[in-house]
Enzyme design. Structure first.
Site, mmCIF file in Angstrom:
data_model
loop_
_atom_site.group_PDB
_atom_site.id
_atom_site.type_symbol
_atom_site.label_atom_id
_atom_site.label_comp_id
_atom_site.label_asym_id
_atom_site.label_seq_id
_atom_site.Cartn_x
_atom_site.Cartn_y
_atom_site.Cartn_z
ATOM 1 N N GLY A 83 0.863 -1.246 -0.081
ATOM 2 C CA GLY A 83 -0.064 0.085 0.040
ATOM 3 C C GLY A 83 0.721 1.263 0.065
ATOM 4 O O GLY A 83 2.057 1.111 -0.657
ATOM 5 N N CYS A 84 0.336 2.055 0.526
ATOM 6 C CA CYS A 84 1.170 3.637 0.770
ATOM 7 C C CYS A 84 2.536 3.363 1.258
ATOM 8 O O CYS A 84 2.669 2.852 2.270
ATOM 9 C CB CYS A 84 0.260 4.405 1.629
ATOM 10 N N PHE A 85 3.423 3.800 0.403
ATOM 11 C CA PHE A 85 4.829 3.624 0.635
ATOM 12 C C PHE A 85 5.552 4.207 2.173
ATOM 13 O O PHE A 85 6.294 4.140 2.433
ATOM 14 C CB PHE A 85 5.936 3.933 -0.508
ATOM 15 N N THR A 90 4.799 1.831 4.611
ATOM 16 C CA THR A 90 5.394 0.501 4.441
ATOM 17 C C THR A 90 7.176 0.889 4.742
ATOM 18 O O THR A 90 7.875 0.213 5.449
ATOM 19 C CB THR A 90 5.637 0.013 3.021
ATOM 20 N N TYR A 140 -3.398 10.902 8.268
ATOM 21 C CA TYR A 140 -3.621 9.991 7.134
ATOM 22 C C TYR A 140 -3.708 8.532 7.648
ATOM 23 O O TYR A 140 -4.686 7.898 7.243
ATOM 24 C CB TYR A 140 -2.283 10.029 6.025
#
Length: 195
Positions: free
Chosen positions: A29-31, A34, A176
């Site tokens: 998903g969103c780097f 990660t 976020y």
């Protein structure tokens, strides 16, 4: 005598033997998220946000986020195998994404957010497949694991403003991940395994 002194001085001037590092690449998903997960693992030297698996050379965030290039957001992890195993990195990956969906993660949807393990060597491929099989047996949820295991392609680093986003923009990042429901979903999927 002069020769011995010269050799001794030369030895002091040479850098210590460089640590041996290896690379691993994961899409979860969103780097930003990660990257945060992997940078906390002892033995990880760096985690760089970027793109992999697409058709366009040197893609921009705007191109990738349109979903039209075939890339997914990834993190390229450089790690010291003397301090952390690839298996440990795989466990970190599994416990930090939702493997029950494809082409999305949490509130982000589109193929650019698909989860994926990208292997660099045949040994990584073997270990990734064994890890997936292990989690298929041990998973605390009913849905099947859909996360693919794919040969690594060219890695394109993301723009500078994406690197270490969770550190440089801590407040926006918290909004976020909370608003996206990332941690709540991970806890509901993996439960105490994430502790």
């Amino acid at each position: 005598m002069k020769r011995l002194i010269f050799v001794a001085l030369l030895a002091l001037a040479l850098p210590a033997q460089a640590q041996k590092t290896e690379k691993a690449t994961f899409a979860a998903g969103c780097f930003w998220c990660t990257e945060e997960a992997f940078e906390k693992v002892p033995g990880v030297v760096s985690a760089v946000s970027g793109y992999m698996g697409g058709r366009v050379k040197k893609p921009t965030y705007e191109q990738v986020s349109s979903g039209s290039t075939g890339h997914t957001e990834v993190v390229e992890v450089t790690y010291d195998p003397a301090k952390v195993s690839y298996e440990k990195l795989l466990d970190t990956f599994w416990l930090n994404h939702d493997p029950t969906v494809k082409d999305r993660q949490f509130c982000d949807s589109g193929s650019q957010y698909r989860p994926e393990i990208f292997w660099h060597t045949e040994e990584q491929k073997r270990l990734a497949e064994a890890s997936k099989a292990k989690w298929e047996k041990q998973k605390p949820f009913r849905q099947p694991i859909l996360t693919p295991i794919t040969k690594a392609a060219e890695f394109w680093p993301a723009e500078d403003y994406h690197q270490d986003y969770y550190k440089k923009n801590a407040l926006q990042y918290r909004f976020y991940v909370t608003g996206c429901g990332r941690y709540a979903r991970l806890d509901s999927l993996w439960g105490s395994l994430r502790k």
